[in-house]
Design a protein around this motif. Structure first.
Motif, PDB file in Angstrom:
ATOM      1  N   ASN A 105      20.876  57.512  27.960  1.00  0.00           N
ATOM      2  CA  ASN A 105      22.003  58.321  28.414  1.00  0.00           C
ATOM      3  C   ASN A 105      22.572  59.062  27.211  1.00  0.00           C
ATOM      4  O   ASN A 105      23.503  58.594  26.571  1.00  0.00           O
ATOM      5  CB  ASN A 105      23.056  57.373  29.017  1.00  0.00           C
ATOM      6  CG  ASN A 105      23.880  58.066  30.058  1.00  0.00           C
ATOM      7  OD1 ASN A 105      23.608  59.209  30.413  1.00  0.00           O
ATOM      8  ND2 ASN A 105      24.893  57.395  30.538  1.00  0.00           N
ATOM      9  N   VAL A 171      30.672  52.736  20.225  1.00  0.00           N
ATOM     10  CA  VAL A 171      31.446  51.944  21.191  1.00  0.00           C
ATOM     11  C   VAL A 171      30.901  50.520  21.281  1.00  0.00           C
ATOM     12  O   VAL A 171      31.649  49.547  21.367  1.00  0.00           O
ATOM     13  CB  VAL A 171      31.420  52.629  22.577  1.00  0.00           C
ATOM     14  CG1 VAL A 171      31.988  51.711  23.645  1.00  0.00           C
ATOM     15  CG2 VAL A 171      32.211  53.928  22.524  1.00  0.00           C
ATOM     16  N   GLN A 172      29.569  50.423  21.237  1.00  0.00           N
ATOM     17  CA  GLN A 172      28.953  49.095  21.328  1.00  0.00           C
ATOM     18  C   GLN A 172      29.531  48.174  20.252  1.00  0.00           C
ATOM     19  O   GLN A 172      29.894  47.033  20.513  1.00  0.00           O
ATOM     20  CB  GLN A 172      27.433  49.254  21.167  1.00  0.00           C
ATOM     21  CG  GLN A 172      26.655  47.970  21.054  1.00  0.00           C
ATOM     22  CD  GLN A 172      26.429  47.289  22.395  1.00  0.00           C
ATOM     23  OE1 GLN A 172      26.747  47.852  23.442  1.00  0.00           O
ATOM     24  NE2 GLN A 172      25.906  46.096  22.367  1.00  0.00           N
ATOM     25  N   TYR A 238      37.217  45.089  31.236  1.00  0.00           N
ATOM     26  CA  TYR A 238      36.458  46.175  30.587  1.00  0.00           C
ATOM     27  C   TYR A 238      36.157  47.209  31.654  1.00  0.00           C
ATOM     28  O   TYR A 238      35.609  46.874  32.718  1.00  0.00           O
ATOM     29  CB  TYR A 238      35.147  45.639  29.990  1.00  0.00           C
ATOM     30  CG  TYR A 238      34.163  46.735  29.626  1.00  0.00           C
ATOM     31  CD1 TYR A 238      34.214  47.355  28.380  1.00  0.00           C
ATOM     32  CD2 TYR A 238      33.204  47.176  30.530  1.00  0.00           C
ATOM     33  CE1 TYR A 238      33.325  48.377  28.044  1.00  0.00           C
ATOM     34  CE2 TYR A 238      32.313  48.197  30.213  1.00  0.00           C
ATOM     35  CZ  TYR A 238      32.381  48.786  28.969  1.00  0.00           C
ATOM     36  OH  TYR A 238      31.500  49.798  28.648  1.00  0.00           O
ATOM     37  N   ASN A 245      29.081  54.313  34.042  1.00  0.00           N
ATOM     38  CA  ASN A 245      27.658  54.055  33.845  1.00  0.00           C
ATOM     39  C   ASN A 245      27.308  52.759  34.570  1.00  0.00           C
ATOM     40  O   ASN A 245      27.828  51.715  34.201  1.00  0.00           O
ATOM     41  CB  ASN A 245      27.398  53.908  32.338  1.00  0.00           C
ATOM     42  CG  ASN A 245      25.935  53.751  32.000  1.00  0.00           C
ATOM     43  OD1 ASN A 245      25.072  53.877  32.866  1.00  0.00           O
ATOM     44  ND2 ASN A 245      25.652  53.463  30.738  1.00  0.00           N
ATOM     45  N   VAL A 275      33.765  56.591  26.467  1.00  0.00           N
ATOM     46  CA  VAL A 275      32.638  57.254  25.798  1.00  0.00           C
ATOM     47  C   VAL A 275      32.286  58.605  26.436  1.00  0.00           C
ATOM     48  O   VAL A 275      31.802  59.514  25.773  1.00  0.00           O
ATOM     49  CB  VAL A 275      31.410  56.299  25.742  1.00  0.00           C
ATOM     50  CG1 VAL A 275      30.686  56.236  27.070  1.00  0.00           C
ATOM     51  CG2 VAL A 275      30.476  56.646  24.627  1.00  0.00           C
ATOM     52  N   SER A 300      33.422  57.327  21.024  1.00  0.00           N
ATOM     53  CA  SER A 300      32.487  57.609  19.930  1.00  0.00           C
ATOM     54  C   SER A 300      32.039  59.060  20.026  1.00  0.00           C
ATOM     55  O   SER A 300      32.421  59.776  20.959  1.00  0.00           O
ATOM     56  CB  SER A 300      31.267  56.688  20.020  1.00  0.00           C
ATOM     57  OG  SER A 300      30.394  57.127  21.029  1.00  0.00           O
ATOM     58  N   SER A 302      28.869  59.697  20.239  1.00  0.00           N
ATOM     59  CA  SER A 302      27.491  59.591  20.748  1.00  0.00           C
ATOM     60  C   SER A 302      27.211  60.598  21.853  1.00  0.00           C
ATOM     61  O   SER A 302      26.106  61.119  21.947  1.00  0.00           O
ATOM     62  CB  SER A 302      27.241  58.188  21.304  1.00  0.00           C
ATOM     63  OG  SER A 302      27.223  57.261  20.260  1.00  0.00           O
ATOM     64  N   LYS A 303      28.193  60.816  22.717  1.00  0.00           N
ATOM     65  CA  LYS A 303      27.949  61.732  23.849  1.00  0.00           C
ATOM     66  C   LYS A 303      28.470  63.144  23.558  1.00  0.00           C
ATOM     67  O   LYS A 303      28.119  64.073  24.251  1.00  0.00           O
ATOM     68  CB  LYS A 303      28.623  61.220  25.126  1.00  0.00           C
ATOM     69  CG  LYS A 303      28.463  59.754  25.411  1.00  0.00           C
ATOM     70  CD  LYS A 303      27.068  59.384  25.828  1.00  0.00           C
ATOM     71  CE  LYS A 303      26.999  57.882  26.034  1.00  0.00           C
ATOM     72  NZ  LYS A 303      25.692  57.361  26.220  1.00  0.00           N
ATOM     73  N   ARG A 310      26.159  57.278  14.894  1.00  0.00           N
ATOM     74  CA  ARG A 310      26.825  55.963  14.956  1.00  0.00           C
ATOM     75  C   ARG A 310      28.261  56.027  14.447  1.00  0.00           C
ATOM     76  O   ARG A 310      28.683  55.213  13.616  1.00  0.00           O
ATOM     77  CB  ARG A 310      26.055  54.875  14.183  1.00  0.00           C
ATOM     78  CG  ARG A 310      24.639  54.629  14.573  1.00  0.00           C
ATOM     79  CD  ARG A 310      24.395  54.559  16.048  1.00  0.00           C
ATOM     80  NE  ARG A 310      25.024  53.452  16.764  1.00  0.00           N
ATOM     81  CZ  ARG A 310      25.506  53.585  17.995  1.00  0.00           C
ATOM     82  NH1 ARG A 310      25.468  54.748  18.632  1.00  0.00           N
ATOM     83  NH2 ARG A 310      26.030  52.562  18.606  1.00  0.00           N
TER      84      ARG A 310
END
Ligand code: PLP
Length: 463
Positions: A105, A171-172, A238, A245, A275, A300, A302-303, A310
């Motif tokens: 994703n 985010v992870q 959460y 997703n 995210v 983050s 990332s998207k 990262r």
């Protein structure tokens, strides 16, 4: 360019295009054709072998399918450089054989690498000595970096305070920090019934008790959340309020308010995974704006730019900030200042916004094409999202479909990946349209999926 030593035999039982592809394979194997060597044009080779141009086109396509050659737009066909492929794909050998990967994703490529190159150049020539970036910093990182990122997030509608912002490696990592800092073995975490798989491994490591809450088109159903809070007395909820997703659901303003009120009633803290928060236009406010002392807000780049950077961030309620900061220190001391510096340069040069606009535009185009190809399929898609949630007809068993798609070179994610350990698996797949290298590849992949969906029984799929 080599004019290949090749011959066609009429007595050979193989189709002519296969003979050509096989001979290409042998010549590459034997080193007669070198990595990156340009092959003759379709016309030149067709003339030489006295076959049609269409036959050579098919032969080159077959060789490309086998991973032997690659067509470079506007330039011609070249022998693949296996060493390069190794570096590009070393994390996923499956990539080398596929027609289309819908598995990750992630945003489409829209020029991120050029902008990163430029940003690295600016950083290396900047008047701030690089030594500062190479030294240990406080865990929260360089203050000016936090201010720049917080301002950017504020400009995009998030109430973020630079003094409470921490950089994470995505985010992870932010979720891991929260679990490490504030949970004990056996604590219960509530979440959407189907959710981001990264949550599963993190909660397994900490021996947390994940419980799924029923969902509708807008995500978590307030009544079910109320009942679950009463029953489990969870440590955290959460939740992914925007472009969930995998289901794509997005909470309305009312739903967000209802979720906050219930968590307030039971004194539950919320981990807001934002995210995807900036991908659609005109969204209701994020949860952090509604109740900053209850919400740990994670996001983050990332998207919005690229996952490989990262760089992520987390803002927690005041009372949790210093413990979270110590956890960051325990994990990795700090995010590399080079990375936060890179993001700040991308922000200040406006290249981050430029890329984000491009990503939105490209994804909108891809979505339009994809929905057109998949028309009449049962699916969910929300504007701005990178993925489609596609239901399978009951003629298909989920695992058979995934296998059949893979056999045809198409990778998708099964609903199983998103289902909580004790949950029931929905017969659906996630198709991430940002992941394929280009629109053509995406269309090829979707057409294969569409054809598979049309088959009446899985037995029909034999290749
Ligand atoms: C909902 C959600 N949260 C977090 C992540 C991971 O984000 P990051 O790359 O910032 O760790 C993803 C990745 O797909 C996601 O879908």
């Amino acid at each position: 360019m080599t004019i290949l030593k090749m011959g066609i035999s009429k007595n050979d039982s193989r189709a002519i295009y296969k003979q050509v592809a096989d001979q290409l394979s042998v010549q590459i194997e034997e080193g007669l054709l070198k990595p990156n060597e340009k092959l003759p044009t379709h016309r030149a080779l067709a003339d030489k072998l006295q076959v049609t141009v269409g036959t050579i086109t098919r032969a080159y396509a077959e060789a490309e399918r086998r991973g032997l050659v690659e067509a470079r737009v506007g330039s011609g066909t070249y022998v693949v450089d296996k060493k390069k492929v190794y570096w590009e794909f070393q994390h996923s050998t499956a990539e080398q054989i596929k027609i289309c990967n819908f598995g990750y994703n992630m945003p489409p490529s829209v020029g991120q690498s050029d902008k990163v190159k430029k940003a690295m150049q600016v950083l290396s020539e900047s008047s701030i000595p690089l030594n500062e970036f190479l030294a240990y910093q406080k865990p929260e990182g360089i203050e000016s970096h936090r201010k720049i990122v917080a301002q950017w997030l504020q400009d995009h509608g998030r109430k973020i305070d630079p003094d409470r912002l921490l950089f994470t490696s995505g985010v992870q990592h932010g979720i891991q920090m929260v679990f490490d800092a504030f949970t004990d073995v056996g604590d219960t975490i509530l979440t959407e019934k189907l959710t981001y798989p990264g949550l599963f491994s993190l909660s397994r490591r900490k021996k947390l008790n994940l419980r799924g809450v029923e969902m509708d088109e807008e995500g978590i159903i307030p009544k079910s959340l109320d009942a679950a809070c009463q029953h489990y007395q969870p440590r955290f909820l959460y939740v992914i309020p925007t472009l969930q997703n995998p289901t794509t659901s997005t909470m309305s303003a009312l739903r967000r308010q209802e979720i906050i009120s219930i968590c307030e009633k039971y004194n539950v803290l919320i981990i807001e995974d934002d995210v995807n928060g900036l991908l659609p236009d005109n969204l209701p406010e994020p949860l952090v704006n509604l109740d900053p002392e209850r919400v740990l807000h994670l996001g983050s780049f990332s998207k919005y730019f690229a996952p490989g950077l990262r760089v992520g961030y987390i803002q927690s309620p005041h009372a949790l900030h210093s413990r979270l900061k110590m956890t960051l220190k325990d994990h990795s001391w700090m995010l590399s200042p080079l990375l936060s510096g890179l993001i700040c340069e991308l922000i200040c040069s406006k290249n981050l916004d430029w890329i984000l606009d491009k990503i939105r535009h490209e994804v909108a185009q891809r979505a339009q094409i994809a929905l057109n190809i998949l028309q009449r399929c049962v699916l969910k898609y929300q504007h701005g999202g990178f993925h489609i949630w596609l239901s399978l007809p009951d003629t298909w068993r989920l695992s058979d479909f995934i296998h059949a798609a893979e056999q045809r070179g198409v990778v998708v994610k099964s609903a199983e990946n998103f289902t909580l350990p004790a949950g029931t698996v929905t017969p659906a797949i996630r198709v991430s349209i940002g992941c394929p290298s280009n629109r053509k590849q995406m269309m090829q992949g979707l057409t294969i999926l569409k054809e598979l969906l049309k088959l009446n029984t899985p037995c029909d799929f034999a290749l």
